[in-house]
Design a protein around this motif. Sequence first.
Motif, PDB file in Angstrom:
ATOM      1  N   SER A  52      35.970  31.991  34.107  1.00  0.00           N
ATOM      2  CA  SER A  52      34.524  31.755  34.094  1.00  0.00           C
ATOM      3  C   SER A  52      33.778  33.011  34.506  1.00  0.00           C
ATOM      4  CB  SER A  52      34.186  30.607  35.034  1.00  0.00           C
ATOM      5  OG  SER A  52      34.560  30.938  36.370  1.00  0.00           O
ATOM      6  N   TRP A  53      32.433  32.925  34.420  1.00  0.00           N
ATOM      7  CA  TRP A  53      31.595  34.065  34.788  1.00  0.00           C
ATOM      8  C   TRP A  53      31.918  34.592  36.178  1.00  0.00           C
ATOM      9  CZ3 TRP A  53      25.986  31.953  33.704  1.00  0.00           C
ATOM     10  CH2 TRP A  53      25.847  31.737  32.338  1.00  0.00           C
ATOM     11  N   SER A  54      31.986  33.651  37.106  1.00  0.00           N
ATOM     12  CA  SER A  54      32.133  34.042  38.515  1.00  0.00           C
ATOM     13  C   SER A  54      33.566  34.409  38.870  1.00  0.00           C
ATOM     14  CB  SER A  54      31.661  32.909  39.414  1.00  0.00           C
ATOM     15  OG  SER A  54      32.483  31.770  39.193  1.00  0.00           O
ATOM     16  N   GLY A  55      34.494  33.983  38.027  1.00  0.00           N
ATOM     17  CA  GLY A  55      35.897  34.242  38.318  1.00  0.00           C
ATOM     18  C   GLY A  55      36.563  33.153  39.120  1.00  0.00           C
ATOM     19  N   ASN A  56      35.855  32.094  39.445  1.00  0.00           N
ATOM     20  CA  ASN A  56      36.463  31.072  40.291  1.00  0.00           C
ATOM     21  C   ASN A  56      37.029  29.902  39.511  1.00  0.00           C
ATOM     22  OD1 ASN A  56      34.120  29.877  39.496  1.00  0.00           O
ATOM     23  ND2 ASN A  56      33.350  29.409  41.536  1.00  0.00           N
ATOM     24  N   ARG A  57      36.854  29.878  38.202  1.00  0.00           N
ATOM     25  CA  ARG A  57      37.496  28.856  37.383  1.00  0.00           C
ATOM     26  C   ARG A  57      38.439  29.544  36.399  1.00  0.00           C
ATOM     27  NH1 ARG A  57      33.455  26.042  34.290  1.00  0.00           N
ATOM     28  NH2 ARG A  57      31.962  27.630  34.917  1.00  0.00           N
ATOM     29  N   LEU A  58      39.705  29.166  36.509  1.00  0.00           N
ATOM     30  CA  LEU A  58      40.751  29.803  35.720  1.00  0.00           C
ATOM     31  C   LEU A  58      41.465  28.748  34.886  1.00  0.00           C
ATOM     32  CD1 LEU A  58      42.287  31.950  38.604  1.00  0.00           C
ATOM     33  CD2 LEU A  58      40.413  32.580  37.076  1.00  0.00           C
ATOM     34  N   TYR A  59      41.776  29.105  33.669  1.00  0.00           N
ATOM     35  CA  TYR A  59      42.467  28.185  32.772  1.00  0.00           C
ATOM     36  C   TYR A  59      43.631  28.940  32.121  1.00  0.00           C
ATOM     37  CZ  TYR A  59      38.231  25.424  33.275  1.00  0.00           C
ATOM     38  OH  TYR A  59      37.198  24.701  33.795  1.00  0.00           O
ATOM     39  N   TYR A  60      44.740  28.201  31.926  1.00  0.00           N
ATOM     40  CA  TYR A  60      45.937  28.824  31.363  1.00  0.00           C
ATOM     41  C   TYR A  60      46.556  27.936  30.298  1.00  0.00           C
ATOM     42  CZ  TYR A  60      45.635  31.897  35.386  1.00  0.00           C
ATOM     43  OH  TYR A  60      45.190  32.802  36.316  1.00  0.00           O
ATOM     44  N   GLY A  61      47.160  28.590  29.316  1.00  0.00           N
ATOM     45  CA  GLY A  61      47.972  27.861  28.368  1.00  0.00           C
ATOM     46  C   GLY A  61      49.239  27.364  29.046  1.00  0.00           C
ATOM     47  N   GLU A  62      49.764  26.268  28.550  1.00  0.00           N
ATOM     48  CA  GLU A  62      50.923  25.650  29.193  1.00  0.00           C
ATOM     49  C   GLU A  62      52.114  26.601  29.260  1.00  0.00           C
ATOM     50  OE1 GLU A  62      49.283  22.426  30.624  1.00  0.00           O
ATOM     51  OE2 GLU A  62      51.446  22.787  30.766  1.00  0.00           O
ATOM     52  N   LYS A  65      51.594  29.174  32.333  1.00  0.00           N
ATOM     53  CA  LYS A  65      51.228  28.721  33.681  1.00  0.00           C
ATOM     54  C   LYS A  65      52.301  29.093  34.685  1.00  0.00           C
ATOM     55  CE  LYS A  65      48.138  24.825  32.814  1.00  0.00           C
ATOM     56  NZ  LYS A  65      47.995  23.348  32.847  1.00  0.00           N
ATOM     57  N   GLY A  66      51.847  29.608  35.814  1.00  0.00           N
ATOM     58  CA  GLY A  66      52.777  29.994  36.868  1.00  0.00           C
ATOM     59  C   GLY A  66      53.354  31.383  36.707  1.00  0.00           C
ATOM     60  N   ARG A  67      53.148  32.004  35.548  1.00  0.00           N
ATOM     61  CA  ARG A  67      53.682  33.333  35.303  1.00  0.00           C
ATOM     62  C   ARG A  67      52.575  34.376  35.091  1.00  0.00           C
ATOM     63  NH1 ARG A  67      56.547  34.295  30.789  1.00  0.00           N
ATOM     64  NH2 ARG A  67      55.484  32.687  29.558  1.00  0.00           N
ATOM     65  N   PHE A  68      51.464  33.956  34.504  1.00  0.00           N
ATOM     66  CA  PHE A  68      50.368  34.865  34.200  1.00  0.00           C
ATOM     67  C   PHE A  68      49.175  34.551  35.110  1.00  0.00           C
ATOM     68  CE2 PHE A  68      51.391  35.731  29.417  1.00  0.00           C
ATOM     69  CZ  PHE A  68      52.687  36.067  29.756  1.00  0.00           C
ATOM     70  N   THR A  69      48.406  35.603  35.409  1.00  0.00           N
ATOM     71  CA  THR A  69      47.197  35.438  36.204  1.00  0.00           C
ATOM     72  C   THR A  69      46.074  36.236  35.564  1.00  0.00           C
ATOM     73  OG1 THR A  69      48.486  35.207  38.241  1.00  0.00           O
ATOM     74  CG2 THR A  69      46.137  35.697  38.475  1.00  0.00           C
ATOM     75  N   ILE A  70      44.970  35.571  35.300  1.00  0.00           N
ATOM     76  CA  ILE A  70      43.787  36.252  34.772  1.00  0.00           C
ATOM     77  C   ILE A  70      42.826  36.536  35.920  1.00  0.00           C
ATOM     78  CG2 ILE A  70      42.582  34.092  34.198  1.00  0.00           C
ATOM     79  CD1 ILE A  70      41.426  35.560  31.731  1.00  0.00           C
ATOM     80  N   SER A  71      42.173  37.675  35.854  1.00  0.00           N
ATOM     81  CA  SER A  71      41.186  38.017  36.872  1.00  0.00           C
ATOM     82  C   SER A  71      40.120  38.887  36.225  1.00  0.00           C
ATOM     83  CB  SER A  71      41.838  38.755  38.047  1.00  0.00           C
ATOM     84  OG  SER A  71      42.414  39.980  37.613  1.00  0.00           O
ATOM     85  N   ARG A  72      38.996  39.002  36.902  1.00  0.00           N
ATOM     86  CA  ARG A  72      37.927  39.836  36.359  1.00  0.00           C
ATOM     87  C   ARG A  72      37.269  40.611  37.479  1.00  0.00           C
ATOM     88  NH1 ARG A  72      34.068  36.132  33.202  1.00  0.00           N
ATOM     89  NH2 ARG A  72      32.921  38.082  32.926  1.00  0.00           N
ATOM     90  N   ASP A  73      36.745  41.763  37.119  1.00  0.00           N
ATOM     91  CA  ASP A  73      35.986  42.604  38.042  1.00  0.00           C
ATOM     92  C   ASP A  73      34.670  42.909  37.346  1.00  0.00           C
ATOM     93  OD1 ASP A  73      34.857  44.595  39.598  1.00  0.00           O
ATOM     94  OD2 ASP A  73      36.765  45.572  40.013  1.00  0.00           O
ATOM     95  N   ASN A  74      33.656  42.128  37.652  1.00  0.00           N
ATOM     96  CA  ASN A  74      32.376  42.289  36.954  1.00  0.00           C
ATOM     97  C   ASN A  74      31.720  43.633  37.267  1.00  0.00           C
ATOM     98  OD1 ASN A  74      32.587  39.848  35.625  1.00  0.00           O
ATOM     99  ND2 ASN A  74      31.450  38.724  37.199  1.00  0.00           N
ATOM    100  N   ALA A  75      31.971  44.142  38.438  1.00  0.00           N
ATOM    101  CA  ALA A  75      31.400  45.441  38.800  1.00  0.00           C
ATOM    102  C   ALA A  75      31.960  46.558  37.923  1.00  0.00           C
ATOM    103  CB  ALA A  75      31.668  45.740  40.266  1.00  0.00           C
ATOM    104  N   LYS A  76      33.214  46.403  37.507  1.00  0.00           N
ATOM    105  CA  LYS A  76      33.853  47.417  36.668  1.00  0.00           C
ATOM    106  C   LYS A  76      33.888  47.003  35.201  1.00  0.00           C
ATOM    107  CE  LYS A  76      36.797  49.279  40.328  1.00  0.00           C
ATOM    108  NZ  LYS A  76      38.187  49.579  40.756  1.00  0.00           N
ATOM    109  N   ASN A  77      33.322  45.842  34.905  1.00  0.00           N
ATOM    110  CA  ASN A  77      33.280  45.371  33.516  1.00  0.00           C
ATOM    111  C   ASN A  77      34.658  45.273  32.890  1.00  0.00           C
ATOM    112  OD1 ASN A  77      30.815  44.491  32.561  1.00  0.00           O
ATOM    113  ND2 ASN A  77      30.606  46.123  31.054  1.00  0.00           N
ATOM    114  N   THR A  78      35.584  44.752  33.659  1.00  0.00           N
ATOM    115  CA  THR A  78      36.956  44.644  33.161  1.00  0.00           C
ATOM    116  C   THR A  78      37.532  43.259  33.457  1.00  0.00           C
ATOM    117  OG1 THR A  78      37.842  45.550  35.218  1.00  0.00           O
ATOM    118  CG2 THR A  78      37.481  47.102  33.401  1.00  0.00           C
TER     119      THR A  78
END
Length: 124
Positions: A52-62, A65-78
């Motif tokens: 999500s925009w804020s980074g606090n809602r994360l969704y994964y394909g089945e 799950k448990g192996r991959f982690t998504i994250s974002r750094d809005n300050a760095k646009n990445t």
Amino acid sequence: QVQLVESGGGLVQAGGSLRLSCAASGRTLSTYVMGWFRQAPGKEREFVAAVSWSGNRLYYGESVKGRFTISRDNAKNTVHLQMHSLKPEDTAVYSCGADRTAFVRTDQEAYDYWGQGTQVTVSS
């Protein structure tokens, strides 16, 4: 207009790790839902993860799950995708997408902008 560029792909042995990055230019990513998808040869594009925009809602394909982690750094646009315990079936071109709406969705049609992708190859 948003331009997305993925990096970090490569060849790794099964059980290894990779960290993918998606860098944006043109506009700030802070108001976009961001997602990662992948496409293996001869297969449909598959949802991997979204944040999500804020980074606090994360969704994964089945399958990740448990192996991959998504994250974002809005300050760095990445946006990043940390991948652990990689399997040969994770081999694919990984692409990031940006969705202008407020809702996190897992269907690729929801995403408005795409990068060109980065190849991930996992050897057995």
